[in-house]
Design an enzyme around this catalytic site. Sequence first.
Site, PDB file in Angstrom:
ATOM      1  N   GLY A 217       9.673  -0.574   4.002  1.00 44.53           N
ATOM      2  CA  GLY A 217       9.768  -0.513   2.542  1.00 44.53           C
ATOM      3  C   GLY A 217      10.848   0.463   2.097  1.00 44.53           C
ATOM      4  O   GLY A 217      11.687   0.907   2.894  1.00 44.53           O
ATOM      5  N   ILE A 218      10.815   0.804   0.799  1.00 43.40           N
ATOM      6  CA  ILE A 218      11.809   1.724   0.241  1.00 43.40           C
ATOM      7  C   ILE A 218      11.240   3.135   0.309  1.00 43.40           C
ATOM      8  O   ILE A 218      10.043   3.319   0.134  1.00 43.40           O
ATOM      9  CB  ILE A 218      12.050   1.434  -1.265  1.00 43.40           C
ATOM     10  CG1 ILE A 218      12.266  -0.056  -1.518  1.00 43.40           C
ATOM     11  CG2 ILE A 218      13.185   2.262  -1.822  1.00 43.40           C
ATOM     12  CD1 ILE A 218      12.232  -0.437  -2.989  1.00 43.40           C
ATOM     13  N   GLY A 219      12.095   4.121   0.509  1.00 46.28           N
ATOM     14  CA  GLY A 219      11.653   5.496   0.293  1.00 46.28           C
ATOM     15  C   GLY A 219      11.751   6.405   1.498  1.00 46.28           C
ATOM     16  O   GLY A 219      12.279   6.032   2.549  1.00 46.28           O
ATOM     17  N   ALA A 220      11.230   7.615   1.303  1.00 45.80           N
ATOM     18  CA  ALA A 220      11.388   8.674   2.294  1.00 45.80           C
ATOM     19  C   ALA A 220      10.663   8.333   3.608  1.00 45.80           C
ATOM     20  O   ALA A 220      11.160   8.649   4.693  1.00 45.80           O
ATOM     21  CB  ALA A 220      10.853   9.982   1.726  1.00 45.80           C
ATOM     22  N   ILE A 221       9.507   7.694   3.513  1.00 52.57           N
ATOM     23  CA  ILE A 221       8.735   7.453   4.740  1.00 52.57           C
ATOM     24  C   ILE A 221       9.433   6.441   5.658  1.00 52.57           C
ATOM     25  O   ILE A 221       9.658   6.745   6.835  1.00 52.57           O
ATOM     26  CB  ILE A 221       7.267   7.093   4.417  1.00 52.57           C
ATOM     27  CG1 ILE A 221       6.597   8.351   3.854  1.00 52.57           C
ATOM     28  CG2 ILE A 221       6.527   6.562   5.639  1.00 52.57           C
ATOM     29  CD1 ILE A 221       5.257   8.155   3.239  1.00 52.57           C
ATOM     30  N   GLU A 240      12.080  -7.403   3.722  1.00 51.03           N
ATOM     31  CA  GLU A 240      12.610  -7.859   2.426  1.00 51.03           C
ATOM     32  C   GLU A 240      13.887  -7.090   2.095  1.00 51.03           C
ATOM     33  O   GLU A 240      14.798  -7.634   1.503  1.00 51.03           O
ATOM     34  CB  GLU A 240      11.574  -7.724   1.318  1.00 51.03           C
ATOM     35  CG  GLU A 240      11.239  -6.304   0.938  1.00 51.03           C
ATOM     36  CD  GLU A 240      10.110  -6.241  -0.069  1.00 51.03           C
ATOM     37  OE1 GLU A 240       9.196  -7.073   0.005  1.00 51.03           O
ATOM     38  OE2 GLU A 240      10.141  -5.359  -0.932  1.00 51.03           O
ATOM     39  N   GLY A 338       6.736  -6.665  -2.052  1.00 48.92           N
ATOM     40  CA  GLY A 338       6.449  -7.496  -0.883  1.00 48.92           C
ATOM     41  C   GLY A 338       5.372  -6.924   0.010  1.00 48.92           C
ATOM     42  O   GLY A 338       5.194  -7.386   1.139  1.00 48.92           O
TER      43      GLY A 338
HETATM   44  N1  COA Z   1      -2.279  10.212  -8.240  1.00 52.04           N
HETATM   45  C1  COA Z   1      -1.396  10.672  -9.154  1.00 52.04           C
HETATM   46  N2  COA Z   1      -0.068  10.723  -8.940  1.00 52.04           N
HETATM   47  C2  COA Z   1       0.377  10.288  -7.757  1.00 52.04           C
HETATM   48  C3  COA Z   1      -0.474   9.804  -6.756  1.00 52.04           C
HETATM   49  C4  COA Z   1      -1.853   9.793  -7.041  1.00 52.04           C
HETATM   50  N3  COA Z   1      -2.724   9.346  -6.144  1.00 52.04           N
HETATM   51  N4  COA Z   1       0.269   9.444  -5.687  1.00 52.04           N
HETATM   52  C5  COA Z   1       1.538   9.702  -5.995  1.00 52.04           C
HETATM   53  N5  COA Z   1       1.607  10.199  -7.242  1.00 52.04           N
HETATM   54  C6  COA Z   1       2.812  10.608  -7.944  1.00 52.04           C
HETATM   55  C7  COA Z   1       3.687  11.494  -7.089  1.00 52.04           C
HETATM   56  O1  COA Z   1       3.327  12.865  -7.236  1.00 52.04           O
HETATM   57  C8  COA Z   1       5.069  11.218  -7.619  1.00 52.04           C
HETATM   58  O2  COA Z   1       5.250  11.897  -8.851  1.00 52.04           O
HETATM   59  P1  COA Z   1       6.636  12.597  -9.196  1.00 52.04           P
HETATM   60  O3  COA Z   1       7.623  11.441  -9.270  1.00 52.04           O
HETATM   61  O4  COA Z   1       6.369  13.247 -10.499  1.00 52.04           O
HETATM   62  O5  COA Z   1       6.909  13.523  -8.058  1.00 52.04           O
HETATM   63  C9  COA Z   1       5.004   9.729  -7.949  1.00 52.04           C
HETATM   64  O6  COA Z   1       3.611   9.421  -8.133  1.00 52.04           O
HETATM   65  C10 COA Z   1       5.568   8.838  -6.851  1.00 52.04           C
HETATM   66  O7  COA Z   1       4.959   9.164  -5.629  1.00 52.04           O
HETATM   67  P2  COA Z   1       5.747   9.095  -4.252  1.00 52.04           P
HETATM   68  O8  COA Z   1       4.775   9.402  -3.174  1.00 52.04           O
HETATM   69  O9  COA Z   1       6.996   9.910  -4.329  1.00 52.04           O
HETATM   70  O10 COA Z   1       6.132   7.574  -4.261  1.00 52.04           O
HETATM   71  P3  COA Z   1       7.222   6.786  -3.445  1.00 52.04           P
HETATM   72  O11 COA Z   1       8.513   6.863  -4.129  1.00 52.04           O
HETATM   73  O12 COA Z   1       7.156   7.141  -2.003  1.00 52.04           O
HETATM   74  O13 COA Z   1       6.663   5.312  -3.642  1.00 52.04           O
HETATM   75  C11 COA Z   1       4.949   3.689  -3.921  1.00 52.04           C
HETATM   76  C12 COA Z   1       5.365   4.978  -3.241  1.00 52.04           C
HETATM   77  C13 COA Z   1       3.596   3.314  -3.380  1.00 52.04           C
HETATM   78  C14 COA Z   1       4.872   3.868  -5.420  1.00 52.04           C
HETATM   79  C15 COA Z   1       6.015   2.599  -3.583  1.00 52.04           C
HETATM   80  O14 COA Z   1       6.136   2.491  -2.205  1.00 52.04           O
HETATM   81  C16 COA Z   1       5.636   1.259  -4.152  1.00 52.04           C
HETATM   82  O15 COA Z   1       5.852   1.000  -5.310  1.00 52.04           O
HETATM   83  N6  COA Z   1       5.040   0.357  -3.321  1.00 52.04           N
HETATM   84  C17 COA Z   1       4.554  -0.932  -3.754  1.00 52.04           C
HETATM   85  C18 COA Z   1       5.400  -2.074  -3.336  1.00 52.04           C
HETATM   86  C19 COA Z   1       5.701  -2.168  -1.889  1.00 52.04           C
HETATM   87  O16 COA Z   1       5.092  -1.568  -1.039  1.00 52.04           O
HETATM   88  N7  COA Z   1       6.687  -2.967  -1.626  1.00 52.04           N
HETATM   89  C20 COA Z   1       7.148  -3.257  -0.305  1.00 52.04           C
HETATM   90  C21 COA Z   1       8.293  -2.449   0.107  1.00 52.04           C
HETATM   91  S1  COA Z   1       9.676  -2.481  -0.963  1.00 52.04           S
END
Ligand code: COA
Length: 435
Positions: A217-221, A240, A338
Site C-alpha cells: 500500500g501507500i505510506g511509511a510502513i 495496485e 484496494g
Molecule cells: N484514532 C484517531 N486517530 C487516528 C487513529 C485512531 N485509531 N489512527 C490514526 N489516527 C490519526 C493519526 O494520528 C494521523 O493523524 P495526523 O495526520 O494528525 O498525524 C492520521 O490519523 C493518519 O494516520 P497514519 O497512521 O499516519 O495513517 P497512514 O498515512 O499510514 O494511512 C490509512 C493509514 C489506514 C489511513 C491508509 O493506509 C488508508 O487509507 N488505507 C485504506 C485503503 C488501503 O489500504 N488501500 C490499499 C493500499 S493503497
Amino acid sequence: MENWKEIYKEKIVTADEAVKYIQSGNRVIFAHACGEAQIITEAMLRNKEEYEKVEIVHLVPMGTGEYAQEENQKYFYHNSFFGGGSTRKALNGTYGDFTPSFFFEIPKLFKKDGKLPVDVAIIQVSSPDEHGYCSYGISCDYTKGAAENAKIVIAQVNKYMPRTLGDSFIHLSEMDYIVAYDEPILQLVPPKIGEIEQKIGEYCASLIQDGDTLQLGIGAIPDAVLTFLKDKRHLGIHSEMISDGVVDLILAGVIDNSKKTIHKNKCVVSFLMGSPKLYDFVNNNPAVELYPVDYVNHPMIIAKNDNMISINSALQVDLMGQVNAESIGAKQFSGTGGQVDFVRGASMSKGGKSIIAMPSTAAKGRISKIVMNLDLGSTVTTSRNDVDYVVTEYGIASLKGKTLRERAKALIAIAHPDFRESLMKQALEKFQILN
Ligand code: COA
C-alpha cells in the site's frame, strides 16, 4: 491510423476552451491521484462562474483540491472514493459525499450502463507515439475505463508523462479535445520512516519468503518493509500501486518477477505515485506494465499469483479482528481503496498471506489502535472473516482459524503495553475467561 497528426492538430484547444464543454450538473471524472491534469483543473476553477454543481469524482486526491473547498460549493460538488487532506471536509460536509466501493469495481460503475455513467473524463497522457497512441502513464487504474465510457474526453498531452507499457494506451482519435501542455507531474513526497515503522517493517519482512509476489500500500510502513527485503531473492510485484522504493529493489536484483505464476518477469501495477526517479524508470520500460484496476485488483486475478503477500495499513483493529482502515469514528478519513481486493486475493492465492500492519498507537501514544470495539460509526473495511495477519511494532498476530477468545489474546499481545491491562479487562468482561 495514418492521419493522426491531422487529428491531433484539429483537436487542440486551450485549457480555457476545453472546459467550456463541461456543463452544469455534469459528472466529471478526474484522472487518478498524481495523474490529475493540473492545467485543466486550474482552468475549471478560473471559469467556475460558468458552472453550477459540477460533480467532480475521483479516488486519491493529490492536487490542490480547490474545487472541494467551501467557497466553491456553488460551482462544484465532490463525490469521493477516497478522502485526503484537501477534500476531507467536503466529503464529510454538505457540499460533498463519499461513495463506498472496492477499487476493482469502480470501472464497472463508470460503464455507459453502469451506476455512475460519465459525462466528461479529464485525463492526462504521454506524447503520442509514431502510431498516434498516447500512454495513460502513471494512472491507468479507473482512468482508462472512465475515458472509454465518457461522452466527452478532454486530454492533457504532457511530455513529462512517462510512456508506460501494458494495457495503458489511448489513441488520439478517442479524445475529443486536446490540451497540449507540458508541466511536471504531481509527485508523492516520501513518508518519514521512524523507529516504529522500521520495527513493523522488520516483522512484515519476516513473513515474506524468497520468490513471493507482493502488494504494498501507500505510506511509511510499506516503504519500511522494502528496506528489510534487501537480502531476499526473486520477489515479484502485483500491486495496485508502487512508489520509489520498489525501483531500488529492482535495480538491486531483489525484485525480478522471475517466480511469478502470471505475468512472469513483469511488475504488474495499476497506478504509480512517486518522484521523477520512479517516473523516469517506468518510461518505456518493459519490466513494468500498467493495467486497468478491474484487472490488477480483481481478487480472482490476484489469486492467480501463488505466494501472494498483501501489506496494507489500518486506523483501528478490534479484538475480533475487524479492520477499520478508512474512518475516524463516523468521519470518513480515506477510503476502502484496494485493501479488500488484495486481502481477498491473497487469501485465495496458493501460499498467500494478507498483512494489516500499523503502529500500535496514534495521537503520540495517547490512543490505542487495537481496541475492544471500533469507535461508534466506524467503517469495517476488512471483515473479521477476511483478516489474516495483523502486525504492530510489538509483533505479529495470526488470526485466521482462531476463535474470538484466541484472537483477543493474540491482538492484546501486540497492543502497546500501556493499553494491554485495560484491553484485557474489557476482554474478560466479554469472554469471562481468556485461555
Ligand atoms: N484514532 C484517531 N486517530 C487516528 C487513529 C485512531 N485509531 N489512527 C490514526 N489516527 C490519526 C493519526 O494520528 C494521523 O493523524 P495526523 O495526520 O494528525 O498525524 C492520521 O490519523 C493518519 O494516520 P497514519 O497512521 O499516519 O495513517 P497512514 O498515512 O499510514 O494511512 C490509512 C493509514 C489506514 C489511513 C491508509 O493506509 C488508508 O487509507 N488505507 C485504506 C485503503 C488501503 O489500504 N488501500 C490499499 C493500499 S493503497
